[in-house]
Write a protein that holds these residues in place. Sequence first.
Motif, short mmCIF file in Angstrom:
data_model
loop_
_atom_site.label_atom_id
_atom_site.label_comp_id
_atom_site.label_asym_id
_atom_site.label_seq_id
_atom_site.Cartn_x
_atom_site.Cartn_y
_atom_site.Cartn_z
N ASP A 1 8.83 2.83 23.23
CA ASP A 1 9.68 1.71 22.82
C ASP A 1 9.47 0.51 23.73
O ASP A 1 9.37 -0.63 23.26
N ARG A 2 9.37 0.75 25.02
CA ARG A 2 9.14 -0.35 25.95
C ARG A 2 7.76 -0.97 25.72
O ARG A 2 7.60 -2.19 25.78
N GLU B 1 9.35 8.74 23.77
CA GLU B 1 9.95 7.74 22.88
C GLU B 1 10.40 6.51 23.64
O GLU B 1 10.22 5.38 23.18
N ALA B 2 11.02 6.70 24.82
CA ALA B 2 11.50 5.56 25.59
C ALA B 2 10.33 4.74 26.14
O ALA B 2 10.37 3.50 26.13
N ARG C 1 6.08 -1.00 22.93
CA ARG C 1 6.11 -1.71 21.64
C ARG C 1 6.74 -3.09 21.80
O ARG C 1 6.28 -4.07 21.20
N ARG C 2 7.80 -3.16 22.60
CA ARG C 2 8.48 -4.45 22.79
C ARG C 2 7.66 -5.41 23.65
O ARG C 2 7.66 -6.62 23.41
N THR D 1 3.97 2.74 29.51
CA THR D 1 4.57 1.49 29.03
C THR D 1 3.55 0.38 28.88
O THR D 1 3.91 -0.79 28.71
#
Length: 249
Positions: free
Chosen positions: A73-74, A69-70, A76-77, A48
């Motif tokens: 996603d974290r 993927e999870a 990226r945010r 992350t």
Amino acid sequence: MPDPMHFDAHAEIYDRARPPYPDALWIRLQEQGWLRRGTRVIELGAGTGQATGPMLQAGAAVTVVEPGEALADRLRRRWPEAAVHVATAESMPVPPATFDLAVAATAVHWFDLDVVLPKLHRALVPGGHFAVWRTVFGDPSVPVSPFRERVAAITARRGGEPPRRGPGELATEGWAAQLTESGHFVTIHIEEFHWTVEFRTDQIRDLFTTFSNWSAAEVEEAAQAADQFGGRVVEHYLTPLIVLERAAG
């Protein structure tokens, strides 16, 4: 057998639980010129973004490769400046001579080095570097704390476990040898950083949940041990750093 996708299943906990890397590590990378403003970095197995953030803050342009993927996603945010690719280190297509620095932070033991090392050799510019480090959860140079004694008792009950790929986590010289035996890289720097971090009981529960070889019952036992020691424990950790240079040719 430890499962690399265990981390993705616990992405939210991983994001809040994993400690940052020590400041001394980032100071060394920058003072040696391996990480500076404008450095083009490819980071493999980024989770992350525990390493991504400090590199971006140092002014680097960071491309991230993360198979979960999870987790991606974290990342990226949290760090929208990073270019994030959901892929394994082995499958990610990388143009030649694109990056100045490759990084594997607590990730290299998951890689098929027969695939990844020649890929990184092509991806790095001549004179480029590959920095490898990890968090060793338990510094063997420090007297064993009562909490660490309890942790050791928990893991001792497991009996034999299938070995992970590569040398042990404390075998820094062994890792340097394995990372250079193909001839794609040469070792130019090895250093170890010793550091401490204090955890509350809930933080111990979260952190140990992210360990891929710990069961839920074992995690709860570790958390109860922390609670019995006052609800706060000081952990002594070690971060070995290996910096490799891209071999010519």
